[in-house]
Write an enzyme that holds these catalytic residues in place. Structure first.
Site, PDB file in Angstrom:
ATOM      1  N   GLN A  70      -8.491   3.384  -0.908  1.00 26.70           N
ATOM      2  CA  GLN A  70      -7.450   3.042   0.078  1.00 26.70           C
ATOM      3  C   GLN A  70      -6.726   4.306   0.521  1.00 26.70           C
ATOM      4  O   GLN A  70      -6.340   5.143  -0.296  1.00 26.70           O
ATOM      5  CB  GLN A  70      -6.434   2.069  -0.541  1.00 26.70           C
ATOM      6  N   HIS A  93       1.424  -7.008   2.623  1.00 29.02           N
ATOM      7  CA  HIS A  93       1.696  -6.065   1.547  1.00 29.02           C
ATOM      8  C   HIS A  93       2.373  -6.781   0.366  1.00 29.02           C
ATOM      9  O   HIS A  93       3.208  -6.223  -0.326  1.00 29.02           O
ATOM     10  CB  HIS A  93       2.588  -4.931   2.058  1.00 29.02           C
ATOM     11  N   TYR A 100       9.340  -3.215 -10.311  1.00 25.70           N
ATOM     12  CA  TYR A 100       8.633  -2.516  -9.231  1.00 25.70           C
ATOM     13  C   TYR A 100       7.396  -3.326  -8.809  1.00 25.70           C
ATOM     14  O   TYR A 100       7.086  -3.465  -7.629  1.00 25.70           O
ATOM     15  CB  TYR A 100       8.220  -1.105  -9.678  1.00 25.70           C
ATOM     16  N   TYR A 144      -3.504   5.811   3.009  1.00 19.49           N
ATOM     17  CA  TYR A 144      -2.339   5.594   3.876  1.00 19.49           C
ATOM     18  C   TYR A 144      -2.394   6.593   5.032  1.00 19.49           C
ATOM     19  O   TYR A 144      -2.999   7.652   4.911  1.00 19.49           O
ATOM     20  CB  TYR A 144      -1.046   5.867   3.090  1.00 19.49           C
ATOM     21  N   THR A 172      -4.687   1.449   5.102  1.00 21.71           N
ATOM     22  CA  THR A 172      -3.477   0.616   5.133  1.00 21.71           C
ATOM     23  C   THR A 172      -2.577   1.029   6.291  1.00 21.71           C
ATOM     24  O   THR A 172      -2.179   2.196   6.374  1.00 21.71           O
ATOM     25  CB  THR A 172      -2.722   0.729   3.798  1.00 21.71           C
ATOM     26  N   ARG A 187      13.243  -1.982  -1.022  1.00 18.74           N
ATOM     27  CA  ARG A 187      13.107  -2.960  -2.111  1.00 18.74           C
ATOM     28  C   ARG A 187      14.361  -2.837  -2.974  1.00 18.74           C
ATOM     29  O   ARG A 187      14.480  -1.922  -3.775  1.00 18.74           O
ATOM     30  CB  ARG A 187      11.837  -2.673  -2.906  1.00 18.74           C
ATOM     31  N   ARG A 214       6.212  -6.881   0.479  1.00 23.92           N
ATOM     32  CA  ARG A 214       6.915  -5.656   0.083  1.00 23.92           C
ATOM     33  C   ARG A 214       7.333  -4.810   1.271  1.00 23.92           C
ATOM     34  O   ARG A 214       7.943  -3.769   1.112  1.00 23.92           O
ATOM     35  CB  ARG A 214       6.022  -4.809  -0.835  1.00 23.92           C
ATOM     36  N   SER A 265      -5.850   3.148  -5.070  1.00 26.34           N
ATOM     37  CA  SER A 265      -4.771   3.481  -4.135  1.00 26.34           C
ATOM     38  C   SER A 265      -4.703   4.992  -3.912  1.00 26.34           C
ATOM     39  O   SER A 265      -5.014   5.780  -4.801  1.00 26.34           O
ATOM     40  CB  SER A 265      -3.454   2.983  -4.731  1.00 26.34           C
TER      41      SER A 265
HETATM   42  C1  LIG Z   1       3.190  -2.504  -7.466  1.00 24.85           C
HETATM   43  C2  LIG Z   1       2.438  -2.559  -6.168  1.00 24.85           C
HETATM   44  C3  LIG Z   1       1.989  -1.371  -5.603  1.00 24.85           C
HETATM   45  C4  LIG Z   1       1.241  -1.408  -4.412  1.00 24.85           C
HETATM   46  N1  LIG Z   1       0.727  -0.238  -3.909  1.00 24.85           N
HETATM   47  C5  LIG Z   1      -0.063  -0.287  -2.808  1.00 24.85           C
HETATM   48  C6  LIG Z   1      -0.725   0.885  -2.351  1.00 24.85           C
HETATM   49  O1  LIG Z   1      -0.618   1.948  -2.942  1.00 24.85           O
HETATM   50  N2  LIG Z   1      -1.485   0.781  -1.231  1.00 24.85           N
HETATM   51  C7  LIG Z   1      -1.648  -0.407  -0.549  1.00 24.85           C
HETATM   52  O2  LIG Z   1      -2.347  -0.459   0.463  1.00 24.85           O
HETATM   53  N3  LIG Z   1      -1.055  -1.535  -0.995  1.00 24.85           N
HETATM   54  C8  LIG Z   1      -0.288  -1.503  -2.103  1.00 24.85           C
HETATM   55  N4  LIG Z   1       0.277  -2.656  -2.580  1.00 24.85           N
HETATM   56  C9  LIG Z   1       0.002  -3.944  -1.887  1.00 24.85           C
HETATM   57  C10 LIG Z   1      -1.263  -4.569  -2.458  1.00 24.85           C
HETATM   58  O3  LIG Z   1      -2.412  -3.853  -2.126  1.00 24.85           O
HETATM   59  C11 LIG Z   1      -1.441  -5.994  -1.939  1.00 24.85           C
HETATM   60  O4  LIG Z   1      -1.423  -5.988  -0.530  1.00 24.85           O
HETATM   61  C12 LIG Z   1      -0.374  -6.962  -2.450  1.00 24.85           C
HETATM   62  O5  LIG Z   1      -0.078  -6.708  -3.806  1.00 24.85           O
HETATM   63  C13 LIG Z   1      -0.884  -8.386  -2.286  1.00 24.85           C
HETATM   64  O6  LIG Z   1       0.069  -9.313  -2.687  1.00 24.85           O
HETATM   65  P1  LIG Z   1       0.071 -10.027  -4.137  1.00 24.85           P
HETATM   66  O7  LIG Z   1       0.584  -8.983  -5.074  1.00 24.85           O
HETATM   67  O8  LIG Z   1       0.991 -11.156  -3.935  1.00 24.85           O
HETATM   68  O9  LIG Z   1      -1.342 -10.401  -4.452  1.00 24.85           O
HETATM   69  C14 LIG Z   1       1.005  -2.645  -3.768  1.00 24.85           C
HETATM   70  C15 LIG Z   1       1.463  -3.832  -4.355  1.00 24.85           C
HETATM   71  C16 LIG Z   1       2.158  -3.789  -5.547  1.00 24.85           C
HETATM   72  C17 LIG Z   1       2.607  -5.090  -6.164  1.00 24.85           C
END
Ligand SMILES: Cc1cc2nc3c(=O)[nH]c(=O)nc-3n(C[C@H](O)[C@H](O)[C@H](O)COP(=O)(O)O)c2cc1C
Length: 383
Positions: free
Chosen positions: A127, A275, A24, A129, A155, A164, A278, A106
């Site tokens: 943060q 993101h 995940y 949403y 976000t 995913r 993702r 988050s």
């Molecule tokens: C497991 C996971 C959960 C995430 N959950 C959120 C979230 O709840 N809110 C959000 O704005 N971004 C979320 N993100 C995105 C991160 O804030 C960030 O943009 C991203 O991890 C950056 O890329 P990197 O992991 O390569 O550094 C998540 C990323 C991951 C890996």
């Protein structure tokens, strides 16, 4: 195992966490091209070595939104962080706080806002949403304000969740997911005891508080699917402004035109982000998106960036391309999953040291000195 880099933390987290959680964190959307390019494109940015400039006095300190940071780094918001280590949001926030950098909670954290803020000295970032349930958004903003959060990270790149595919294979979703997760937990007794058992409740803390009832992992997936709002537009952000008077940062900008709109809207900052690969697979890596965005809006608002940043050299590269601050996603989560808060502290020290070496050998004594002069223009070299 011996841990000397952020990559080692990834491997240690892979061993420690049940596969449904590791994948995940580690996975991205669709065929994961953007996820890979985030890391690869950044590693291709060539630093320009300069020597013999008396680099004995370096300063990594910087300021953003009236906050002084020990280095130009913050932790990105990551959902379910309390599943990767026991009360993981609190542990990561304390590590960031000790280092003198912001932690961003988050919306979909395990620990609620009110559990994290009392554990730290610095103001937390929060943060949010865009969700169909505007009542939840208003409630979350009021609680974040009451708990002393300083900066809102809003976000906007998830009007719909990207698919995913790894999650279906790993047991995060897909057929018999609950049973598969249960069996995986058995095979990872350290995690099962430390986090699975002692880390309860595994709620979505902020949402349970609002709904007035516990919410588990199944609810998380269902609630996210049902609650993201594809109708979002700039005018919805005006609505947020009425409830938030502190700095507001828009996360998920990848195009100069959207960055200019963020300036027109009056945002205090943007996070150049895909993101972490993702959401929409196939979009530009942030390394390739950042320079044009910096050309368009540098100086009009603060430019934060994430996606693919794994070490201190990457931080220097992003600053040299125009960012004011770097945010770490997976890099800190791997460390947290591997060694809890101590892992995050160690990782931040590692990044500090790596930045010092990169600054010393590119001739940058302060963060303000890091600019395009610290990079080699490879296109010009090729001509
Ligand atoms: C497991 C996971 C959960 C995430 N959950 C959120 C979230 O709840 N809110 C959000 O704005 N971004 C979320 N993100 C995105 C991160 O804030 C960030 O943009 C991203 O991890 C950056 O890329 P990197 O992991 O390569 O550094 C998540 C990323 C991951 C890996």
């Amino acid at each position: 195992m011996i841990i000397s880099s952020s990559n080692d933390y990834r491997e240690a987290a892979r061993r420690r966490l049940p596969p449904f959680l590791f994948h995940y964190i580690d996975g991205g959307a669709y065929a994961e091209y953007t996820l890979k390019r985030n890391v690869e494109d950044l590693s291709q940015i060539a630093l320009r070595q300069r020597v013999l400039n008396d680099m004995s006095q370096l300063s990594l300190e910087t300021k953003i939104f009236d906050e002084t940071l020990s280095m130009p780094v913050a932790l990105s918001p990551v959902g379910l962080t309390g599943m990767y280590a026991r009360r993981g949001e609190v542990q990561a926030a304390v590590a960031a706080d000790k280092k003198g950098i912001p932690f961003t909670l988050s919306t979909v954290s395990v620990c609620p806002i009110e559990e994290v803020t009392p554990a730290i000295q610095r103001p937390m970032w929060f943060q949010l949403y865009v969700l169909r349930d505007r009542g939840f958004m208003k409630n979350a903003l009021e609680r974040a304000k009451a708990a002393g959060c300083s900066t809102l990270v809003f976000t906007v790149d998830m009007p719909v969740p990207g698919a995913r595919y790894r999650d279906a294979h790993s047991g995060m979703s897909g057929p018999n997911a609950a049973m598969r997760r249960y069996l995986q937990s058995f095979a990872h007794p350290h995690w099962a005891w430390n986090v699975g058992l002692l880390g309860r409740p595994h709620d979505l803390g902020n949402i349970s508080k609002y709904l007035g009832k516990p919410t588990g992992l199944e609810d998380y997936i269902g609630w996210l699917g049902a609650n993201f709002d594809p109708s979002i537009s700039w005018k919805d952000l005006e609505w947020i402004r009425d409830f938030w008077d502190g700095p507001m940062v828009i996360k998920g900008i990848l195009d100069p035109e959207d960055a200019k709109d963020a300036v027109r809207f009056g945002a205090d900052g943007i996070v150049v982000s895909n993101h972490g690969g993702r959401q929409l697979d196939g979009v530009l890596s942030t390394t390739r998106a950042l320079p044009a965005i910096a050309d368009a809006v540098k100086g009009d608002l603060k430019i934060l960036v994430d996606s693919g940043i794994r070490n201190g050299l990457d931080v220097v590269r992003m600053l040299a391309m125009g960012a004011d601050l770097c945010m770490l996603g997976r890099a800190f989560v791997y460390a947290l999953g591997a060694e809890g808060g101590q892992g995050v502290s160690n990782l931040l020290e590692l990044i500090d040291k790596e930045m010092r070496v990169a600054m010393t050998l590119t001739g940058a004594k302060t963060i303000q000195d890091i600019n395009s002069d610290c990079l080699v223009n490879l296109e010009r070299l090729a001509k």
